[in-house]
Write an enzyme that holds these catalytic residues in place. Structure first.
Site, PDB file in Angstrom:
ATOM      1  CD  GLU A  78      -2.254   1.138   2.913  1.00 38.34           C
ATOM      2  OE1 GLU A  78      -3.350   1.473   2.926  1.00 38.34           O
ATOM      3  OE2 GLU A  78      -1.964   0.660   3.824  1.00 38.34           O
TER       4      GLU A  78
ATOM      5  CB  THR B  65      -2.220  -2.671  14.147  1.00 39.42           C
ATOM      6  OG1 THR B  65      -1.232  -1.941  13.814  1.00 39.42           O
ATOM      7  CG2 THR B  65      -2.981  -1.844  14.970  1.00 39.42           C
TER       8      THR B  65
ATOM      9  CE  LYS C 289      -7.370   0.999   3.624  1.00 40.75           C
ATOM     10  NZ  LYS C 289      -6.584   1.884   5.084  1.00 40.75           N
TER      11      LYS C 289
ATOM     12  CB  CYS D  16      -4.211  -1.841   4.681  1.00 33.29           C
ATOM     13  SG  CYS D  16      -3.048  -1.176   6.677  1.00 33.29           S
TER      14      CYS D  16
ATOM     15  NE  ARG E 238      -6.662  -3.891  12.104  1.00 34.85           N
ATOM     16  CZ  ARG E 238      -7.216  -4.831  13.318  1.00 34.85           C
ATOM     17  NH1 ARG E 238      -6.855  -5.641  13.946  1.00 34.85           N
ATOM     18  NH2 ARG E 238      -5.133  -4.797  13.219  1.00 34.85           N
TER      19      ARG E 238
END
Length: 313
Positions: A71, A217, A145, A187, A191
């Site tokens: 990224e 993280t 994104k 990225c 999650r």
């Protein structure tokens, strides 16, 4: 005595035959080498392009057919305002044009996935996008994104991506490549498992998550999330990564540990984080492994959907 010698010779011949058979079987399987790249981008597009060219050269020398870059490979800005100011339209970006020219001049074909910023006319925010550039230097795919990294961690960084970046609005369907069908995410998208599950439903063999994970993280979740998405979707997961300090003060640092994970959740390859030099890790992409994992454990035939959860992926 003679009988024992004969039995020994027979066993040896059988053993050699099995080895030859295994070798022939493996050699006939279609496996394609992929490279996941890792480097430390700065605010200088010229410096970052030089790093990317190094990764391209390393990938070609290693025999890879596709290189996955992180990224924000074009630049890592020091403020939201600088993030927007440095962004350019794709067809005017010297960074993108430099990669296109490099690929056109290679003797051995290589395809590249690369994350960049894209300018938006008359807007105070840019776009965080992922491009697929084929071996002829043509941009054939573009993904924006979806999920933006707005996080305020105690004793950690405060990062508000939405201050400078517009969110995307749609999932890009997986597309054909030399490796197989690739699904795109970036990225923080990692999650949100709905995204990867949707990519699998649409036919992905491979999902890539180019990233600039923070150290905090990354230490806790980077490998965990990558392996989880691989197991959830029964796909290869390729995770190119930014690494190291992106500014002299070290205010923004990335975790690194670029890696490639197979559909069973096994980490096949990983870059070291001993420095911030441009590095690659390599692994064979074997679509027979994808097929076997999905046959042995047919999750998509067993998955419950709208009848239980109220929606399908």
């Amino acid at each position: 005595m003679h009988r024992n010698i004969q039995l020994s010779l027979i066993r040896r011949l059988i053993s050699q035959y099995r080895i030859i058979s295994i070798y022939v079987y493996v050699s006939r399987r279609k496996m394609t080498l992929a490279a996941a790249g890792q480097f430390c981008a700065t605010r200088s597009m010229a410096e970052n392009l030089a790093s990317v060219k190094t990764l391209i050269r390393k990938s070609v020398e290693a025999g890879a057919k596709a290189l996955f870059l992180p990224e924000a490979s074009d630049y890592m800005a020091r403020s939201p305002a600088e993030t927007v100011a440095l962004a350019k339209p794709i067809d005017q970006s010297e960074f993108v044009i430099g990669i296109q020219d490099e690929l056109r001049n290679l003797d051995t074909p290589l395809e590249v996935s690369v994350g960049i910023h894209e300018a938006v006319e008359n807007e105070d925010r840019c776009k965080n996008v992922l491009l697929w550039i084929n071996s002829r230097g043509e941009v054939t795919q573009r993904y924006q994104k979806l999920h933006l990294f707005d996080v305020n961690l105690k004793n950690g960084p405060i990062l508000m991506e939405s201050r400078s970046v517009q969110p995307g609005q749609e999932v890009l369907p997986p597309f054909d490549t030399v490796l197989g069908k690739i699904g795109y995410a970036i990225c923080y998208d990692i999650r949100f498992p709905e995204h990867s599950l949707r990519l699998r439903t649409l036919g992905a063999d491979i999902i890539t998550y180019p990233s600039a994970f923070t150290v905090r993280t990354g230490q806790a979740h980077w490998e965990l999330l990558g392996r989880s998405r691989a197991v959830d979707t029964q796909t290869y997961v390729i995770m190119p990564a930014q690494v190291g300090a992106h500014d002299p003060e070290g205010k923004r640092q990335s975790w690194g540990h670029a890696m490639i994970i197979d559909p069973w959740g096994t980490v096949l390859a990983q870059c070291a984080d001993t420095d911030s030099l441009p590095r690659i890790c390599l692994a064979d992409i074997d679509l027979e492994v994808v097929k076997k994992v999905r046959t042995d454990m047919p999750l998509w035939q067993q998955r419950r959907g709208i009848d239980v959860y109220g929606y399908d992926v």
